[in-house]
Write an enzyme that holds these catalytic residues in place. Structure first.
Site, mmCIF file in Angstrom:
data_model
loop_
_atom_site.group_PDB
_atom_site.id
_atom_site.type_symbol
_atom_site.label_atom_id
_atom_site.label_comp_id
_atom_site.label_asym_id
_atom_site.label_seq_id
_atom_site.Cartn_x
_atom_site.Cartn_y
_atom_site.Cartn_z
ATOM 1 N N CYS A 218 0.729 -1.227 -0.200
ATOM 2 C CA CYS A 218 -0.038 -0.010 -0.076
ATOM 3 C C CYS A 218 0.697 1.399 -0.146
ATOM 4 C CB CYS A 218 -0.904 -0.020 1.211
ATOM 5 S SG CYS A 218 -1.805 -1.397 1.319
ATOM 6 N N HIS B 273 -4.014 6.447 3.122
ATOM 7 C CA HIS B 273 -4.220 5.380 2.627
ATOM 8 C C HIS B 273 -5.630 4.770 2.885
ATOM 9 C CE1 HIS B 273 -4.206 1.254 1.256
ATOM 10 N NE2 HIS B 273 -3.803 0.608 2.473
ATOM 11 N N ASN C 282 -10.103 -1.286 -0.094
ATOM 12 C CA ASN C 282 -8.542 -0.955 -0.113
ATOM 13 C C ASN C 282 -7.976 -1.304 -1.344
ATOM 14 O OD1 ASN C 282 -5.745 -1.079 0.262
ATOM 15 N ND2 ASN C 282 -5.884 -2.180 2.122
HETATM 16 N N1 ACO Z 1 -17.729 -10.804 8.972
HETATM 17 C C1 ACO Z 1 -18.047 -10.971 9.930
HETATM 18 N N2 ACO Z 1 -17.117 -11.343 11.126
HETATM 19 C C2 ACO Z 1 -15.749 -11.267 10.717
HETATM 20 C C3 ACO Z 1 -15.259 -10.959 9.578
HETATM 21 C C4 ACO Z 1 -16.188 -10.477 8.427
HETATM 22 N N3 ACO Z 1 -15.837 -10.464 7.555
HETATM 23 N N4 ACO Z 1 -14.003 -11.123 9.359
HETATM 24 C C5 ACO Z 1 -13.481 -11.187 10.894
HETATM 25 N N5 ACO Z 1 -14.601 -11.539 11.543
HETATM 26 C C6 ACO Z 1 -14.759 -11.766 12.984
HETATM 27 C C7 ACO Z 1 -13.420 -12.515 13.431
HETATM 28 O O1 ACO Z 1 -13.552 -13.948 13.207
HETATM 29 C C8 ACO Z 1 -13.283 -12.592 14.842
HETATM 30 O O2 ACO Z 1 -14.244 -13.388 15.629
HETATM 31 P P1 ACO Z 1 -14.048 -13.837 16.863
HETATM 32 O O3 ACO Z 1 -13.843 -12.543 17.874
HETATM 33 O O4 ACO Z 1 -15.165 -14.687 17.171
HETATM 34 O O5 ACO Z 1 -12.765 -14.630 16.839
HETATM 35 C C9 ACO Z 1 -14.114 -10.843 14.908
HETATM 36 O O6 ACO Z 1 -14.632 -10.780 13.733
HETATM 37 C C10 ACO Z 1 -13.009 -9.976 15.198
HETATM 38 O O7 ACO Z 1 -11.747 -9.976 14.255
HETATM 39 P P2 ACO Z 1 -10.655 -9.311 14.243
HETATM 40 O O8 ACO Z 1 -9.895 -9.539 13.127
HETATM 41 O O9 ACO Z 1 -10.279 -8.968 15.477
HETATM 42 O O10 ACO Z 1 -11.434 -7.516 14.103
HETATM 43 P P3 ACO Z 1 -10.912 -6.240 13.731
HETATM 44 O O11 ACO Z 1 -11.743 -5.261 14.462
HETATM 45 O O12 ACO Z 1 -9.565 -6.347 13.882
HETATM 46 O O13 ACO Z 1 -11.163 -5.790 12.186
HETATM 47 C C11 ACO Z 1 -10.093 -5.764 10.152
HETATM 48 C C12 ACO Z 1 -10.656 -6.496 11.139
HETATM 49 C C13 ACO Z 1 -10.977 -4.800 9.365
HETATM 50 C C14 ACO Z 1 -9.164 -6.668 9.051
HETATM 51 C C15 ACO Z 1 -8.960 -4.731 10.945
HETATM 52 O O14 ACO Z 1 -7.996 -5.530 11.645
HETATM 53 C C16 ACO Z 1 -8.090 -3.986 9.722
HETATM 54 O O15 ACO Z 1 -8.447 -3.158 8.995
HETATM 55 N N6 ACO Z 1 -6.924 -4.246 9.655
HETATM 56 C C17 ACO Z 1 -5.988 -3.285 9.199
HETATM 57 C C18 ACO Z 1 -5.746 -3.515 7.581
HETATM 58 C C19 ACO Z 1 -4.577 -2.742 7.025
HETATM 59 O O16 ACO Z 1 -4.464 -1.595 7.533
HETATM 60 N N7 ACO Z 1 -3.700 -3.276 6.428
HETATM 61 C C20 ACO Z 1 -2.555 -2.620 5.728
HETATM 62 C C21 ACO Z 1 -2.718 -2.240 4.191
HETATM 63 S S1 ACO Z 1 -3.052 -3.621 3.321
HETATM 64 C C22 ACO Z 1 -1.656 -3.915 2.282
HETATM 65 O O17 ACO Z 1 -0.521 -3.534 2.492
HETATM 66 C C23 ACO Z 1 -2.057 -4.732 1.011
#
Ligand code: ACO
Length: 332
Positions: free
Chosen positions: A113, A254, A284
């Site tokens: 990214c 980003h 994204n």
């Molecule tokens: N729908 C429903 N539930 C989901 C989904 C979904 N799509 N995805 C995950 N869950 C569940 C998980 O299984 C978990 O359940 P559990 O508590 O029973 O285990 C719960 O939701 C919470 O999961 P987390 O991963 O802790 O959720 P979080 O609030 O962290 O959100 C997300 C996840 C959106 C991916 C977030 O962590 C994020 O945006 N991370 C950063 C991404 C980023 O900036 N990446 C860098 C750039 S990308 C690149 O360089 C290519």
């Protein structure tokens, strides 16, 4: 000699993948996706539309808006982690050919990214050293080609698209890119990874059986580090240049997650009007996210010549980068 941000262009694929569509594919809900990421929909390229095709269209627009001919471009840098080919040729070489540009230096950058801002730093260095005059930089991704659409933790996040910009030489300091910070910490390389194909996991039946060709992400860990690193990085580039956040009309972060953007914008005490937001409609798009966002405000008539932009990004590697610059192209 200085480097100026001379123009912007983008390409957005026409197919929309909505949260409602994803509800039919994996165990998720529109409510969860919207609350956790701010994403409503993302764009997906056609099967016959590859990264270089999207990049070509964005580049043509950027070159035209810079008032240049294709033959004026003397360097092409394409930032992508979803190249046309994983080994060779580089996507930049394919783009050069599709644009009909001959005898030009062309190469790719892999910084996920952060790729577009990394490419911006390369263009600035080439121009300030006097080696090049007009550098075409591109962020282009067909992320859908490395997403596992049975994995709800990643497939809801990503989309496809491309953005491009011409960076040109100028003697006028008021037009120049002010500063760029770009950095990386490979200790976190396992936070975001496509395990194959590569020398670690050459293509094999095992790779396909285990889905190692798809993107894997430690989402929550990445999220926390993103907020911390981005906030520190933007505060540093602003203070290094004695610029106050309130004097930045366009903060272009980003577009990974609305909650990350809100946290960083909040730490800078930015107003809603200052923060550019496209994550709701494009998701994204990795290296394409920042140029697509700049193009959005440009085409909306919100970005005018001379106005300051603060770019800020974070991605696989882990990599991060920020840039402080005026928009130095013509008004639309
Ligand atoms: N729908 C429903 N539930 C989901 C989904 C979904 N799509 N995805 C995950 N869950 C569940 C998980 O299984 C978990 O359940 P559990 O508590 O029973 O285990 C719960 O939701 C919470 O999961 P987390 O991963 O802790 O959720 P979080 O609030 O962290 O959100 C997300 C996840 C959106 C991916 C977030 O962590 C994020 O945006 N991370 C950063 C991404 C980023 O900036 N990446 C860098 C750039 S990308 C690149 O360089 C290519």
């Amino acid at each position: 000699m200085y480097a100026k941000f001379h123009s912007i262009g983008a390409y957005v694929p026409s197919t929309v993948l909505s949260n409602a569509d994803l509800e039919k594919m994996v165990d998720t809900s529109d409510e969860w996706i919207l609350k956790r990421t701010g994403i409503r929909e993302r764009r997906i390229a056609r099967d016959d539309e590859v990264t270089s095709d999207m990049a070509k269209i964005a580049s043509e627009i950027a070159i035209k808006r810079a008032g240049l001919n294709h033959s004026d471009i003397d360097l092409i840098v394409c930032a992508t982690v979803t190249p046309d080919y994983f080994n060779m040729p580089s996507t930049a070489c394919v783009i050069a050919d599709k644009l009909g540009i001959k005898d030009v230096q062309a190469f790719d950058i892999s910084a996920a990214c952060s790729g577009f801002v990394y490419a911006l730093s390369v263009a600035k260095a080439f121009i300030e050293s006097g080696m090049k005059r007009h550098v075409l930089i591109i962020g282009a991704e067909k992320f859908s080609s490395i997403v596992d659409y049975t994995d709800r933790s990643t497939c809801i996040l990503f989309g496809d698209g491309a953005g491009a910009s011409v960076i040109s030489a100028t003697n006028d300091k008021s037009e120049a890119i002010i500063d760029i910070h770009a950095s990386a910490d490979g200790a976190y390389s396992d936070f975001l990874v496509t395990p194959a194909p590569g020398s670690v996991n050459p293509l094999s039946q095992r790779v396909l059986d285990e889905g190692l060709n798809f993107v894997q992400m430690k989402g929550n860990e990445t999220f926390k580090l993103a907020v911390k690193t981005l906030t520190k990085d933007v505060k540093e580039i602003l203070s290094d240049n004695n610029i106050d956040a309130k004097d930045i009309p366009h903060f272009v972060p980003h577009q990974a997650n609305y909650r990350i953007i809100k946290a960083v914008g909040g730490a800078l005490k930015m107003t809603k009007e200052q923060v550019v937001l496209t994550v709701d409609k494009y998701g994204n798009t990795s290296a394409a996210s920042i140029p697509m966002a700049i193009n959005d405000i440009y085409e909306a008539g919100r970005l005018k010549k001379g106005e300051l932009m603060l770019l800020d990004t974070f991605g696989g590697g882990l990599t991060w980068a920020s840039a402080l610059l005026p928009f130095s192209g013509d008004n639309l």
